[in-house]
Design a protein around this motif. Structure first.
Motif, PDB file in Angstrom:
ATOM      1  N   UNK A 194       0.811  -1.219   0.000  1.00 40.63           N
ATOM      2  CA  UNK A 194       0.000   0.000   0.000  1.00 40.63           C
ATOM      3  C   UNK A 194       0.842   1.265   0.000  1.00 40.63           C
ATOM      4  N   UNK A 195       2.048   1.219   0.559  1.00 38.78           N
ATOM      5  CA  UNK A 195       2.876   2.426   0.531  1.00 38.78           C
ATOM      6  C   UNK A 195       3.282   2.778  -0.897  1.00 38.78           C
ATOM      7  N   UNK A 196       3.480   1.767  -1.723  1.00 38.36           N
ATOM      8  CA  UNK A 196       3.810   2.017  -3.131  1.00 38.36           C
ATOM      9  C   UNK A 196       2.650   2.696  -3.849  1.00 38.36           C
ATOM     10  N   UNK A 197       1.425   2.306  -3.508  1.00 40.13           N
ATOM     11  CA  UNK A 197       0.238   2.894  -4.130  1.00 40.13           C
ATOM     12  C   UNK A 197      -0.031   4.279  -3.546  1.00 40.13           C
ATOM     13  N   UNK A 198       0.255   4.460  -2.276  1.00 40.24           N
ATOM     14  CA  UNK A 198       0.068   5.756  -1.626  1.00 40.24           C
ATOM     15  C   UNK A 198       0.818   6.863  -2.359  1.00 40.24           C
ATOM     16  N   UNK A 199       1.990   6.548  -2.883  1.00 41.59           N
ATOM     17  CA  UNK A 199       2.768   7.553  -3.619  1.00 41.59           C
ATOM     18  C   UNK A 199       1.989   8.101  -4.809  1.00 41.59           C
ATOM     19  N   UNK A 200       1.157   7.281  -5.435  1.00 47.77           N
ATOM     20  CA  UNK A 200       0.343   7.770  -6.557  1.00 47.77           C
ATOM     21  C   UNK A 200      -0.610   8.857  -6.078  1.00 47.77           C
ATOM     22  N   UNK A 259      -4.896   1.672  -7.550  1.00 47.38           N
ATOM     23  CA  UNK A 259      -3.776   2.120  -8.386  1.00 47.38           C
ATOM     24  C   UNK A 259      -4.267   2.502  -9.778  1.00 47.38           C
ATOM     25  N   UNK A 260      -5.153   1.697 -10.355  1.00 52.94           N
ATOM     26  CA  UNK A 260      -5.685   1.989 -11.697  1.00 52.94           C
ATOM     27  C   UNK A 260      -6.438   3.318 -11.697  1.00 52.94           C
ATOM     28  N   UNK A 261      -7.253   3.537 -10.667  1.00 54.00           N
ATOM     29  CA  UNK A 261      -8.009   4.795 -10.593  1.00 54.00           C
ATOM     30  C   UNK A 261      -7.068   5.991 -10.469  1.00 54.00           C
ATOM     31  N   UNK A 262      -6.058   5.892  -9.619  1.00 48.04           N
ATOM     32  CA  UNK A 262      -5.114   7.003  -9.446  1.00 48.04           C
ATOM     33  C   UNK A 262      -4.289   7.231 -10.714  1.00 48.04           C
ATOM     34  N   UNK A 263      -3.892   6.155 -11.370  1.00 41.33           N
ATOM     35  CA  UNK A 263      -3.139   6.275 -12.624  1.00 41.33           C
ATOM     36  C   UNK A 263      -4.006   6.923 -13.700  1.00 41.33           C
ATOM     37  N   UNK A 264      -5.269   6.568 -13.732  1.00 43.08           N
ATOM     38  CA  UNK A 264      -6.190   7.163 -14.706  1.00 43.08           C
ATOM     39  C   UNK A 264      -6.336   8.666 -14.459  1.00 43.08           C
TER      40      UNK A 264
END
Length: 163
Positions: free
Chosen positions: A25-31, A144-149
């Motif tokens: 989750x920390x990796x995704x938090x960066x997004x 992650x997909x939503x944040x990347x989008x």
């Protein structure tokens, strides 16, 4: 020796180990941090922020490739020939994402994340990845997909003149 939070075997864990959840989750938090930064930053620094975020997303694919490869050693039947091929595909996909022009990279990245979700879910159901992936990965990779989008949407306007 590195201190461990989880003392059992991840491959046999009934629940997502705290260590895995924190790292994942920390990796995704960066997004999310990149998304906040791009919203509050002046236009003059938005492009560099998005370039760094693009490298981060590419690194996520390389990270997930490494997680997949490492977890394959704990599969009941051991690693299969397809495991290093999946690793290489994900790893070089991530590296390619880092090298692509920003507009193209941000269009491709959400699809890559959804493919990672589908692959990890399938492999966990086949007992080729730990069962806790069935709980961790769907929400993690959908977020992650939503944040990347959302980041990609901003990148399409910031990099409008890019080919």
């Amino acid at each position: 020796m590195t201190p461990r939070i989880y003392t059992g075997k991840e491959a046999e864990a009934a629940r997502t180990p705290l260590e895995g959840a924190l790292l994942g989750w920390s990796a995704i938090l960066m997004l999310g941090i990149f998304l906040i930064a791009i919203r509050i930053a002046p236009k003059s620094v938005q492009a560099p922020i998005l370039r760094i975020a693009q490298i981060w997303v590419a690194g996520l694919f390389c990270f997930f490739a490494g997680v997949h490869r490492g977890a394959s050693f704990y599969a009941p039947e051991g690693p299969r020939l397809s495991d290093p091929l999946i690793f290489l595909g994900m790893h070089f996909g991530g590296l390619s994402l880092a090298l692509l022009p920003a507009r193209k990279a941000w269009r491709i990245a959400p699809a890559g994340m959804l493919l990672t979700l589908a692959g990890d879910t399938f492999l966990a159901r086949e007992d080729r990845l730990p069962q806790f992936f069935l709980r961790l990965r769907p929400l993690q990779l959908l977020v992650a997909t939503a944040l990347i989008t959302l980041l990609g949407s901003k990148a399409q306007t910031v990099f409008r003149t890019e080919a």
